[in-house]
Design an enzyme around this catalytic site. Structure first.
Site, PDB file in Angstrom:
ATOM      1  NE  ARG A 289      -2.168   0.619   3.854  1.00 21.20           N
ATOM      2  CZ  ARG A 289      -1.503   1.287   4.811  1.00 21.20           C
ATOM      3  NH1 ARG A 289      -1.168   2.543   4.627  1.00 21.20           N
ATOM      4  NH2 ARG A 289      -1.157   0.686   5.932  1.00 21.20           N
ATOM      5  CG  HIS A 293      -5.773   1.667   6.525  1.00 22.58           C
ATOM      6  ND1 HIS A 293      -5.691   0.362   6.109  1.00 22.58           N
ATOM      7  CD2 HIS A 293      -6.978   1.787   7.131  1.00 22.58           C
ATOM      8  CE1 HIS A 293      -6.784  -0.287   6.463  1.00 22.58           C
ATOM      9  NE2 HIS A 293      -7.584   0.560   7.077  1.00 22.58           N
ATOM     10  CE1 TYR A 302       1.681   2.573   8.506  1.00 21.09           C
ATOM     11  CE2 TYR A 302       0.527   4.281   9.725  1.00 21.09           C
ATOM     12  CZ  TYR A 302       0.594   3.432   8.650  1.00 21.09           C
ATOM     13  OH  TYR A 302      -0.411   3.422   7.717  1.00 21.09           O
TER      14      TYR A 302
END
Length: 394
Positions: A289, A293, A302
């Protein structure tokens, strides 16, 4: 419980003796196209080459067209959300090959159960993408009628719930005798998409249990995009997710999810086996990805830049374009695709902005199948509440 594959080999992720299997936490990644765009099959991929060789040039070009349109539309929709025109957008940048290849592997009568990121899969099945934007704009509660859109079922925002929906539907197909008849217009399979994060949900495991026990005509397609929002897949599973197939008694295979050719070929063969009465299987598509998200997420919190760059070098559209060019695809073809992608994105954006807001009555219309006094009471309360604001403003 292992089923022999057509060539006599087992398609589970396990190899060697029983003792070795207990210690083997690896699985090969099946690939036809290398990241540099060369057709160089891994040993496990050789058997799938005939499926690709049988495809006409028009279909090979369609793979690229669909991926390019998907990416351009993804960018346009993300911009719409940033402009306040959508409540949320779920990006699919980076996962185009996994979705396009697998979607084209299905037959018209097959049923597809998506999660909430499979926008191009819906488009391939005939869904107007404005229906997806209407859902994310808050103008509709469901979005579309699957029966009118290529058996592409509704998005499921509750993680992994669709795996149970799909398994139940596959059981019904089997009970109705639409499996293993030998008639290609009758035999039907179910394809269900879910992500690596969803594999940690109990629903996914329950679906695998029922699918295996009832030998449903079904393919579980896991898009392992490496992150369940901010939790890496390494925290969710110590072994490749494809090995879970064997753990539940069905074949499991790990593919390069950024290789549209292997995505098509493995899904095509798995669906054929399911329709033929050979039961369910699981595909783990390794992909990434590239964006957030959802537009409510900030992946810079992150993920490292180095990780993102690593996957950028394995872009599914770039590698496939390189291969098409090596086969003689013209520059004019790619130019035409870019123009088409821009036109589609502009058209969807324009029509999405024209989607009317739903009436207040829609909130209460389908809670119960018959008129209900509680709904009438709540509707009257809301009307009085809003009227009170209008009177105060005067």
């Amino acid at each position: 419980m292992y089923r022999a594959h057509k060539n006599g080999t087992r398609r589970s992720g396990y190899r060697g003796t029983v003792a070795a299997r207990e210690r083997d936490f690896t699985a090969p990644t099946v690939q036809l196209l290398t990241p540099s765009g060369e057709l160089r099959p891994t040993p496990e991929a050789e058997e799938y080459l005939p499926l690709i060789e049988a495809l006409p040039d028009s279909m090979l070009e369609q793979f690229h067209r669909d991926m390019a349109i998907s990416r351009r539309l993804d960018l346009a929709c993300a911009n719409l959300q940033r402009q306040g025109q959508l409540a949320l957008w779920v990006p699919s940048h980076g996962q185009e090959a996994a979705q396009v290849g697998s979607a084209h592997a299905a037959r018209a009568q097959d049923h597809i159960f998506p999660s909430y990121r499979e926008h191009v899969v819906g488009m391939i099945r005939g869904l107007d993408p404005v229906a997806i934007l209407s859902l994310l704009r808050g103008a509709t509660l469901g979005g579309w009628n699957p029966a009118e859109n290529g058996n592409f079922h509704l998005y499921t925002l509750v993680l992994a719930s669709q795996t149970l929906h799909a398994t139940g539907y596959a059981m019904g197909i089997q009970f109705d005798g639409q499996v293993g008849t030998g008639d290609p217009d009758v035999d039907t399979a179910v394809l269900v998409y879910y992500g690596d994060g969803s594999t940690s949900q109990g629903d996914a495991s329950e679906a695998l249990v029922f699918a295996s026990s009832y030998e449903t005509p079904q393919v579980f397609f896991v898009q392992n995009n490496q992150w369940a929002i901010s939790v890496p897949v390494s925290r969710q599973s110590r072994s490749p997710l494809s090995l879970r197939g064997g753990g539940f008694g069905m074949p499991g295979v790990r593919i390069d999810g950024n290789d549209v050719l292997i995505s098509y070929a493995v899904t095509r063969q798995s669906l054929e086996e399911a329709r033929g009465g050979e039961g369910p299987s699981l595909i783990e598509a390794l992909t990434y990805r590239m964006g957030a998200h959802t537009t409510a997420d900030d992946p810079t919190k992150y993920r490292t830049d180095a990780e993102v760059e690593y996957w950028a070098q394995r872009d599914p559209i770039t590698r496939y374009r390189t291969w098409l060019e090596s086969r003689g695809a013209s520059a004019s073809f790619f130019d035409e695709v870019e123009i088409e992608a821009a036109d589609v994105a502009a058209d969807v954006r324009r029509r999405a902005l024209d989607v009317p807001a739903p009436s207040r009555d829609r909130i209460f219309a389908h809670v119960y199948s018959e008129p209900h006094p509680l709904m009438a009471e709540e509707s009257a309360w809301l009307e009085a509440f809003e009227t009170g604001f209008e009177g105060g403003a005067a």
